[in-house]
Design a protein around this motif. Structure first.
Motif, PDB file in Angstrom:
ATOM      1  N   ALA A  34      -0.168  -3.658   7.614  1.00  0.00           N
ATOM      2  CA  ALA A  34      -0.510  -2.402   7.068  1.00  0.00           C
ATOM      3  C   ALA A  34       1.070  -1.621   6.498  1.00  0.00           C
ATOM      4  CB  ALA A  34      -1.122  -1.289   8.126  1.00  0.00           C
ATOM      5  N   LEU A  35       1.847  -1.535   7.167  1.00  0.00           N
ATOM      6  CA  LEU A  35       3.275  -0.845   6.715  1.00  0.00           C
ATOM      7  C   LEU A  35       3.609  -1.805   5.398  1.00  0.00           C
ATOM      8  CD1 LEU A  35       5.289   1.096   7.026  1.00  0.00           C
ATOM      9  CD2 LEU A  35       6.487  -0.385   8.630  1.00  0.00           C
ATOM     10  N   ARG A  36       3.703  -2.913   5.399  1.00  0.00           N
ATOM     11  CA  ARG A  36       4.128  -3.653   4.185  1.00  0.00           C
ATOM     12  C   ARG A  36       3.174  -3.199   2.829  1.00  0.00           C
ATOM     13  NH1 ARG A  36       4.482  -8.052   7.566  1.00  0.00           N
ATOM     14  NH2 ARG A  36       2.948  -9.021   6.428  1.00  0.00           N
ATOM     15  N   GLU A  37       1.971  -3.322   2.950  1.00  0.00           N
ATOM     16  CA  GLU A  37       0.945  -2.810   2.188  1.00  0.00           C
ATOM     17  C   GLU A  37       1.337  -1.254   1.606  1.00  0.00           C
ATOM     18  OE1 GLU A  37      -3.879  -2.443   1.316  1.00  0.00           O
ATOM     19  OE2 GLU A  37      -2.987  -3.253   3.059  1.00  0.00           O
ATOM     20  N   ALA A  38       1.408  -0.509   2.450  1.00  0.00           N
ATOM     21  CA  ALA A  38       1.551   0.788   2.356  1.00  0.00           C
ATOM     22  C   ALA A  38       3.000   0.806   1.534  1.00  0.00           C
ATOM     23  CB  ALA A  38       1.826   1.722   3.411  1.00  0.00           C
ATOM     24  N   LEU A  39       3.931   0.351   2.061  1.00  0.00           N
ATOM     25  CA  LEU A  39       5.381   0.440   1.213  1.00  0.00           C
ATOM     26  C   LEU A  39       5.005  -0.142  -0.450  1.00  0.00           C
ATOM     27  CD1 LEU A  39       7.714  -0.601   4.155  1.00  0.00           C
ATOM     28  CD2 LEU A  39       7.646   1.616   2.846  1.00  0.00           C
ATOM     29  N   ALA A  40       4.591  -1.093  -0.451  1.00  0.00           N
ATOM     30  CA  ALA A  40       4.393  -1.741  -1.741  1.00  0.00           C
ATOM     31  C   ALA A  40       3.458  -0.832  -2.653  1.00  0.00           C
ATOM     32  CB  ALA A  40       3.398  -3.205  -1.663  1.00  0.00           C
ATOM     33  N   ALA A  41       2.493  -0.099  -2.034  1.00  0.00           N
ATOM     34  CA  ALA A  41       1.705   0.740  -3.189  1.00  0.00           C
ATOM     35  C   ALA A  41       2.544   2.046  -3.371  1.00  0.00           C
ATOM     36  CB  ALA A  41       0.498   1.270  -2.185  1.00  0.00           C
ATOM     37  N   CYS A  42       3.492   2.406  -2.486  1.00  0.00           N
ATOM     38  CA  CYS A  42       4.191   3.473  -2.780  1.00  0.00           C
ATOM     39  C   CYS A  42       5.388   3.010  -3.902  1.00  0.00           C
ATOM     40  CB  CYS A  42       4.989   3.824  -1.410  1.00  0.00           C
ATOM     41  SG  CYS A  42       4.172   4.842  -0.372  1.00  0.00           S
ATOM     42  N   ALA A  43       5.807   1.694  -3.861  1.00  0.00           N
ATOM     43  CA  ALA A  43       6.737   1.368  -4.723  1.00  0.00           C
ATOM     44  C   ALA A  43       6.577   1.392  -6.027  1.00  0.00           C
ATOM     45  CB  ALA A  43       7.217  -0.009  -4.364  1.00  0.00           C
ATOM     46  N   GLU A  44       5.065   1.216  -6.199  1.00  0.00           N
ATOM     47  CA  GLU A  44       4.398   1.381  -7.509  1.00  0.00           C
ATOM     48  C   GLU A  44       3.890   2.609  -8.109  1.00  0.00           C
ATOM     49  OE1 GLU A  44       4.039  -1.557  -9.420  1.00  0.00           O
ATOM     50  OE2 GLU A  44       5.353  -2.654  -7.997  1.00  0.00           O
ATOM     51  N   ASP A  45       3.694   3.519  -6.968  1.00  0.00           N
ATOM     52  CA  ASP A  45       3.304   4.800  -7.440  1.00  0.00           C
ATOM     53  C   ASP A  45       4.427   5.527  -8.202  1.00  0.00           C
ATOM     54  OD1 ASP A  45       2.133   7.239  -7.593  1.00  0.00           O
ATOM     55  OD2 ASP A  45       1.306   7.279  -5.571  1.00  0.00           O
ATOM     56  N   GLU A  46       4.152   5.811  -9.345  1.00  0.00           N
ATOM     57  CA  GLU A  46       5.296   6.701 -10.028  1.00  0.00           C
ATOM     58  C   GLU A  46       5.295   8.165  -9.433  1.00  0.00           C
ATOM     59  OE1 GLU A  46       4.719   6.711 -14.149  1.00  0.00           O
ATOM     60  OE2 GLU A  46       5.367   4.657 -14.418  1.00  0.00           O
TER      61      GLU A  46
END
Length: 262
Positions: A34-46
């Motif tokens: 869950a943490l890796r998925e959330a971090l990946a989403a935040c990295a892509e969110d401008e």
């Protein structure tokens, strides 16, 4: 099913909260994913400039959940290699190369692997009652999750070794004196102060912040000439940015800059 990680936005700050308070936010394979998925989403969110990682309840995290079913080898012995390769190592590498600023907000103790996960973030802030602890030797293990690489570079090899072998807790104020923690806030004000700190960072020049992270990471392996060359390259790119021109204009006009990250 109750989520093990909560995610919310506060302006340009993404707040990720470890949400297993009944287990002191101990890490499981599910929480890691869950943490890796959330971090990946935040990295892509401008819209996200800063990620604030904290815990729910009275702990940041107790480290690995030792009640979780762990893999065993052909002789029936617990095999800790696969969980490290699957969960901890990818998380530490993700944080080490993360494109945006990360702040670990230690609302309470960060013990074992969670101490090293926190140290893999860019900046740590802590509640006064929080502490850090390399507790591995208590159960006859060595520090993992990058602890043997990160901690000696922050406090020196001899002090790091003593902290690892004694398992002594490092109170928040002592951690600040060591340079592990940037700021310590009173418990009652911690959530607000940590968010205010992250929000202040989120107003900064994101491109220059990312390049500063890149330069600091590279400095650990560069000689002086290589580092000077890298600084010149990155500074040239920073000088071409819209944010640099905005910063100069704001300075001349005696006003706060309005950075866009470009």
């Amino acid at each position: 099913m109750t989520p093990v990680l909560e995610s919310r936005r506060e302006g340009a700050v993404a707040v990720l909260t470890l949400a297993r308070p009944d287990k002191l936010n101990a890490f499981t394979a599910e929480l890691h994913a869950a943490l890796r998925e959330a971090l990946a989403a935040c990295a892509e969110d401008e819209g996200v400039r800063v990620v604030l990682l904290t815990g729910q309840g009275r702990a940041f995290s107790a480290g690995q959940d030792l009640t979780e079913d762990l893999p065993r080898d052909e002789e029936g012995r617990i095999d800790l290699g696969p969980p490290l390769a699957r969960d901890y190592n990818p998380l530490i590498e993700m944080l080490a190369g993360y494109p945006k600023l990360t702040v670990a907000a230690l609302n309470g103790p960060a013990v074992g692997a969670s101490m090293n996960i926190a140290l893999a973030c860019d900046i740590l802030v802590a509640a006064r009652s929080a502490y850090l602890q390399e507790a591995f030797a208590r159960i006859a293990l060595i520090p993992d999750a990058g602890g043997t690489w990160i901690l000696p570079r922050l406090v020196g090899p001899k002090r790091a070794l003593a902290l690892m072998l004694t398992c002594d807790p490092i109170p928040a104020e002592e951690a600040r004196a060591m340079g592990l923690v940037h700021a310590v806030y009173e418990d009652a004000d911690f959530a607000r102060e940590a968010l205010d700190f992250a929000s202040r960072l989120a107003q900064g020049p994101a491109l220059a912040q990312a390049m500063t992270k890149q330069a600091v990471r590279a400095s650990l392996g560069n000689d002086l000439a290589s580092q000077l060359a890298l600084e010149a390259e990155l500074q040239r790119r920073a000088g071409f940015s819209d944010d640099f021109h905005e910063g100069i204009a704001a300075f001349r006009e005696k006003r706060a800059p309005r950075f866009t990250g470009r």
